[in-house]
Design an enzyme around this catalytic site. Structure first.
Site, PDB file in Angstrom:
ATOM      1  N   GLY A  13       0.844  -1.190   0.000  1.00  0.00           N
ATOM      2  CA  GLY A  13       0.000   0.000   0.000  1.00  0.00           C
ATOM      3  C   GLY A  13       0.880   1.241   0.000  1.00  0.00           C
ATOM      4  O   GLY A  13       2.100   1.172  -0.224  1.00  0.00           O
ATOM      5  N   PHE A 115     -13.458  18.874   5.009  1.00  0.00           N
ATOM      6  CA  PHE A 115     -13.537  17.506   5.501  1.00  0.00           C
ATOM      7  C   PHE A 115     -13.780  17.554   7.004  1.00  0.00           C
ATOM      8  O   PHE A 115     -13.452  18.536   7.671  1.00  0.00           O
ATOM      9  CB  PHE A 115     -12.238  16.755   5.188  1.00  0.00           C
ATOM     10  CG  PHE A 115     -12.454  15.501   4.386  1.00  0.00           C
ATOM     11  CD1 PHE A 115     -12.744  15.569   3.036  1.00  0.00           C
ATOM     12  CD2 PHE A 115     -12.377  14.248   4.984  1.00  0.00           C
ATOM     13  CE1 PHE A 115     -12.945  14.419   2.285  1.00  0.00           C
ATOM     14  CE2 PHE A 115     -12.570  13.098   4.256  1.00  0.00           C
ATOM     15  CZ  PHE A 115     -12.855  13.170   2.895  1.00  0.00           C
ATOM     16  N   GLN A 235     -12.291   3.096  14.798  1.00  0.00           N
ATOM     17  CA  GLN A 235     -13.146   4.112  14.179  1.00  0.00           C
ATOM     18  C   GLN A 235     -14.237   3.482  13.321  1.00  0.00           C
ATOM     19  O   GLN A 235     -13.968   2.628  12.473  1.00  0.00           O
ATOM     20  CB  GLN A 235     -12.310   5.041  13.295  1.00  0.00           C
ATOM     21  CG  GLN A 235     -13.139   6.144  12.651  1.00  0.00           C
ATOM     22  CD  GLN A 235     -12.289   7.156  11.925  1.00  0.00           C
ATOM     23  OE1 GLN A 235     -11.994   7.005  10.744  1.00  0.00           O
ATOM     24  NE2 GLN A 235     -11.862   8.191  12.641  1.00  0.00           N
ATOM     25  N   HIS A 237     -16.804   4.604  10.550  1.00  0.00           N
ATOM     26  CA  HIS A 237     -17.109   5.697   9.632  1.00  0.00           C
ATOM     27  C   HIS A 237     -18.625   5.869   9.584  1.00  0.00           C
ATOM     28  O   HIS A 237     -19.357   4.890   9.491  1.00  0.00           O
ATOM     29  CB  HIS A 237     -16.561   5.377   8.236  1.00  0.00           C
ATOM     30  CG  HIS A 237     -16.505   6.553   7.325  1.00  0.00           C
ATOM     31  ND1 HIS A 237     -17.648   7.153   6.818  1.00  0.00           N
ATOM     32  CD2 HIS A 237     -15.454   7.252   6.824  1.00  0.00           C
ATOM     33  CE1 HIS A 237     -17.289   8.161   6.034  1.00  0.00           C
ATOM     34  NE2 HIS A 237     -15.964   8.242   6.029  1.00  0.00           N
ATOM     35  N   LEU A 247     -18.019   2.009   1.574  1.00  0.00           N
ATOM     36  CA  LEU A 247     -17.859   3.375   2.068  1.00  0.00           C
ATOM     37  C   LEU A 247     -18.414   4.425   1.122  1.00  0.00           C
ATOM     38  O   LEU A 247     -18.184   4.383  -0.086  1.00  0.00           O
ATOM     39  CB  LEU A 247     -16.370   3.659   2.301  1.00  0.00           C
ATOM     40  CG  LEU A 247     -16.061   4.948   3.058  1.00  0.00           C
ATOM     41  CD1 LEU A 247     -16.555   4.858   4.489  1.00  0.00           C
ATOM     42  CD2 LEU A 247     -14.564   5.216   3.042  1.00  0.00           C
ATOM     43  N   GLU A 250     -16.416  10.741   3.172  1.00  0.00           N
ATOM     44  CA  GLU A 250     -16.723  12.029   3.794  1.00  0.00           C
ATOM     45  C   GLU A 250     -16.714  13.160   2.765  1.00  0.00           C
ATOM     46  O   GLU A 250     -17.282  14.227   2.988  1.00  0.00           O
ATOM     47  CB  GLU A 250     -15.664  12.299   4.862  1.00  0.00           C
ATOM     48  CG  GLU A 250     -16.113  13.126   6.028  1.00  0.00           C
ATOM     49  CD  GLU A 250     -15.157  12.907   7.196  1.00  0.00           C
ATOM     50  OE1 GLU A 250     -14.298  13.768   7.388  1.00  0.00           O
ATOM     51  OE2 GLU A 250     -15.269  11.883   7.880  1.00  0.00           O
ATOM     52  N   HIS A 347     -14.102   1.115  10.087  1.00  0.00           N
ATOM     53  CA  HIS A 347     -13.336   1.756   9.026  1.00  0.00           C
ATOM     54  C   HIS A 347     -11.822   1.803   9.275  1.00  0.00           C
ATOM     55  O   HIS A 347     -11.038   1.529   8.378  1.00  0.00           O
ATOM     56  CB  HIS A 347     -13.846   3.181   8.827  1.00  0.00           C
ATOM     57  CG  HIS A 347     -13.173   3.940   7.734  1.00  0.00           C
ATOM     58  ND1 HIS A 347     -13.170   3.500   6.426  1.00  0.00           N
ATOM     59  CD2 HIS A 347     -12.477   5.108   7.739  1.00  0.00           C
ATOM     60  CE1 HIS A 347     -12.507   4.367   5.668  1.00  0.00           C
ATOM     61  NE2 HIS A 347     -12.055   5.338   6.447  1.00  0.00           N
ATOM     62  N   ARG A 388      -9.224   9.290  14.377  1.00  0.00           N
ATOM     63  CA  ARG A 388      -8.512   9.893  13.246  1.00  0.00           C
ATOM     64  C   ARG A 388      -9.413  10.840  12.474  1.00  0.00           C
ATOM     65  O   ARG A 388     -10.579  10.521  12.207  1.00  0.00           O
ATOM     66  CB  ARG A 388      -7.990   8.801  12.299  1.00  0.00           C
ATOM     67  CG  ARG A 388      -7.324   9.383  11.057  1.00  0.00           C
ATOM     68  CD  ARG A 388      -6.783   8.305  10.157  1.00  0.00           C
ATOM     69  NE  ARG A 388      -7.789   7.470   9.529  1.00  0.00           N
ATOM     70  CZ  ARG A 388      -8.521   7.824   8.468  1.00  0.00           C
ATOM     71  NH1 ARG A 388      -8.401   9.029   7.942  1.00  0.00           N
ATOM     72  NH2 ARG A 388      -9.388   6.968   7.948  1.00  0.00           N
TER      73      ARG A 388
END
Length: 574
Positions: A13, A115, A235, A237, A247, A250, A347, A388
């Site tokens: 990643g 955001f 977390q 989401h 997802l 946001e 998430h 986060r």
């Protein structure tokens, strides 16, 4: 087979790629990836990467740092947040120069949008800080960095699954991996291992995470005597597609989307009157569940609506095209005309393997583990604290992935080649043969995994209390005992997903137990950890990081202090 490289990075990643690019040319570096590299989960990131460029509104790194600390409910180590906020503009411009095609303003600058939790003037109003490429920001960053890795000639081993670390005298000397295509088990001998294996959302039933997000690196570190940090902070989401967890970024709310309850009310005005739908994720998720529990879910069910209809087809096509496609494909709805059913989905993991600001793994007593580094979501640098902020994840990957790469390039020549233990694959091979040798009549991994996910979702989700957590922990421990008796149907070697899922499950059960133990121990509410029996944040007793160590007698919990530099903790309101 044995392979030998100076540096082996597990995970392709953004964190792993960015580190590898930094090391290339200084050492022989290899990347091991469980999936084909460009399928790594960083590519699923939609919304953007945060940086106080000030291209559309006044902004400053101090405001970004403050938002990160406040967003983390003051559990963030503040010197880490300062490094992130100061380095963000450089990191974004570096990506731009590599070729990332960010959206542009009318005058040609990198475009930015609002955001959740990102503000100006220390919380006075929302600010446009997220640099983005439509709603596929992670995808284009992944492709760009992968091209750089290939251009630099980095050796890549695609579809190799890490099974264990190899340690000797307290230092990492390599790792064991299974080649998925052949079923062969290999030993990788190296001077440095970097774990960049991502998160572990598959601990939960509904998650935005990929099927490969099973915490392999975290589990390997944990079983090899590395404590894990802040594991209770998970977390959720706010906007996953109802029933699926896919997802809805946001970015949808950053572009003006709003959440509505059964009465059509924009309910976030009650919970966060200043920035409303752009409050931090933990607050929005709790607000959604509160609406549902108080009977204002849609048609009395456990979801609310995301309203994008007022944005218009043109804006949805330009700024949110992938999101619009997901809604059409998975739900058969048109977001330009229809309200979108959403509910919180697991998430991101704030906790993980404790590391220094240069990615060096910290063992018992915060001693640096020679030859072992970690970066990205599998690590815990104490940047995100208890929650986060959106768009800080991609930034974390490239800022601290780069720092880990710089440190490894400097240190690799100083580390001697250490002879590995005799037959380093022996333990892993014995475990595999045990699975092959048992009848699946004793239990299958799929059933145990489903039971684990159900238990974690029911007992260790957005809202928690002592009784429920204790019940969930008891269930997880019972499943860990059952795991010793499971077998597999598929006795073949090539692409044996039956075997791979059974091997993953052992680590997932360890991780689930660690999460539950830490959540039960923390008797306060902070960020994503919301205890209904302890509803207030308690700085006097709990302004500290949790550490959990795997021992012969079960998980052992201890604590270490939070680093506070500029911002003293205060009530968190938006």
């Amino acid at each position: 087979m044995h392979f030998k490289h100076d540096v082996v990075i597990v995970g392709a990643g953004l964190a792993g790629l960015r580190a590898a690019i930094e090391v290339a040319g200084n050492a022989d570096v290899a990347l091991i990836s469980k999936v084909y590299p460009t399928r790594s989960h960083s590519g699923a990131a939609q919304g953007g990467i945060a940086a106080a460029l000030g291209n559309e509104e006044p902004d400053s790194w101090e405001w970004h740092m403050y938002d990160t600390v406040k967003g983390g409910d003051y559990l963030t180590d503040q010197h880490v947040a300062e490094i992130l906020a100061k380095d963000a503009p450089r990191a974004v411009y570096e990506l731009e120069h590599m070729g990332v095609p960010f959206n542009r303003t009318a005058d040609g600058k990198i475009a930015q949008r609002a955001f959740g939790g990102h503000t100006r003037d220390f919380g006075q109003a929302a600010v446009k800080r997220a640099c983005y490429a439509a709603d596929r920001s992670g995808r284009v960053m992944m492709d760009t960095l992968y091209f750089e890795a290939v251009r630099k000639g980095i050796r890549i081993y695609p579809e190799f699954q890490m099974l264990d670390l190899v340690m000797k005298d307290g230092a990492a000397v390599g790792l064991i991996a299974l080649e998925i295509a052949t079923g062969e088990v290999h030993f990788f001998h190296c001077r440095i291992v970097l774990l960049a294996t991502g998160g572990f959302g598959k601990v939960y039933k509904t998650t935005s995470n990929a099927f490969a997000s099973t915490g392999d690196g975290v589990a390997c570190a944990y079983r090899n005597g590395i404590p894990l940090e802040d594991m209770e902070f998970v977390q959720f989401h706010p906007t996953g597609l109802y029933g699926l967890g896919v997802l809805i970024s946001e970015a949808a709310r950053g572009e003006g989307g709003v959440l509505r309850n059964a009465a059509g009310e924009r309910f976030m005005e009650r919970y966060a009157p200043t920035i409303k739908d752009l409050a931090p994720r933990d607050m929005v998720s709790r607000a959604i569940f509160t609406e549902i529990r108080e009977g204002r879910g849609i048609d009395g069910r456990d979801y609310v609506h995301l309203d994008l209809t007022h944005l218009g087809e043109s804006k949805l096509k330009e700024k949110l095209s992938d999101i619009s496609s997901f809604i059409k494909i998975y739900l058969g709805l048109d977001p330009a005309k229809d309200l979108v059913p959403t509910q919180p989905t697991c998430h991101y993991m704030m906790g993980g393997i404790p590391v220094t600001i240069d990615g060096q793994v910290l063992g018992v007593g915060e001693r640096i583990v020679p030859g072992l580094y970690a970066a990205g979501e599998c690590s815990c640098i104490s940047l995100h604290g208890a929650n986060r902020l959106g768009c800080n994840s991609l930034l974390d990957l490239v800022v601290f992935g780069r720092r880990a790469g710089i440190a490894m390039a400097e240190n690799v020549r100083e580390l001697p080649w250490t002879d590995p233990p005799d037959s380093p694959e022996r333990k892993v091979l014995a475990g595999i043969e045990g699975l092959r040798g048992r009848s699946p009549g004793g239990g299958k991994a799929a059933r145990l995994r489903g039971a684990m996910q159900q238990a974690m979702t029911a007992h260790c989700s957005v809202f928690r209390d002592e009784g429920s957590l204790a019940e969930g922990l008891s269930r997880i421990r019972s499943l860990r005992e059952e795991y010793a008796g499971i077998g597999i149907d598929n006795q073949g070697k090539r692409f044996n997903s039956d075997l791979l899922e059974a091997l993953e499950l052992e680590g997932l059960l360890d991780i689930a137990e660690a999460i539950a133990v830490c959540a039960l121990a923390r008797r306060e509410s902070r960020g994503a950890h919301s205890r209904e029996d302890y509803p207030e944040r308690d700085d006097a007793r709990w302004l500290k990081h949790t550490l959990v160590l795997k021992t012969a007698n079960g998980p052992e919990v201890s604590y270490k202090p939070v680093t506070i530099t500029r911002f003293e903790p205060k009530p968190r309101a938006y």
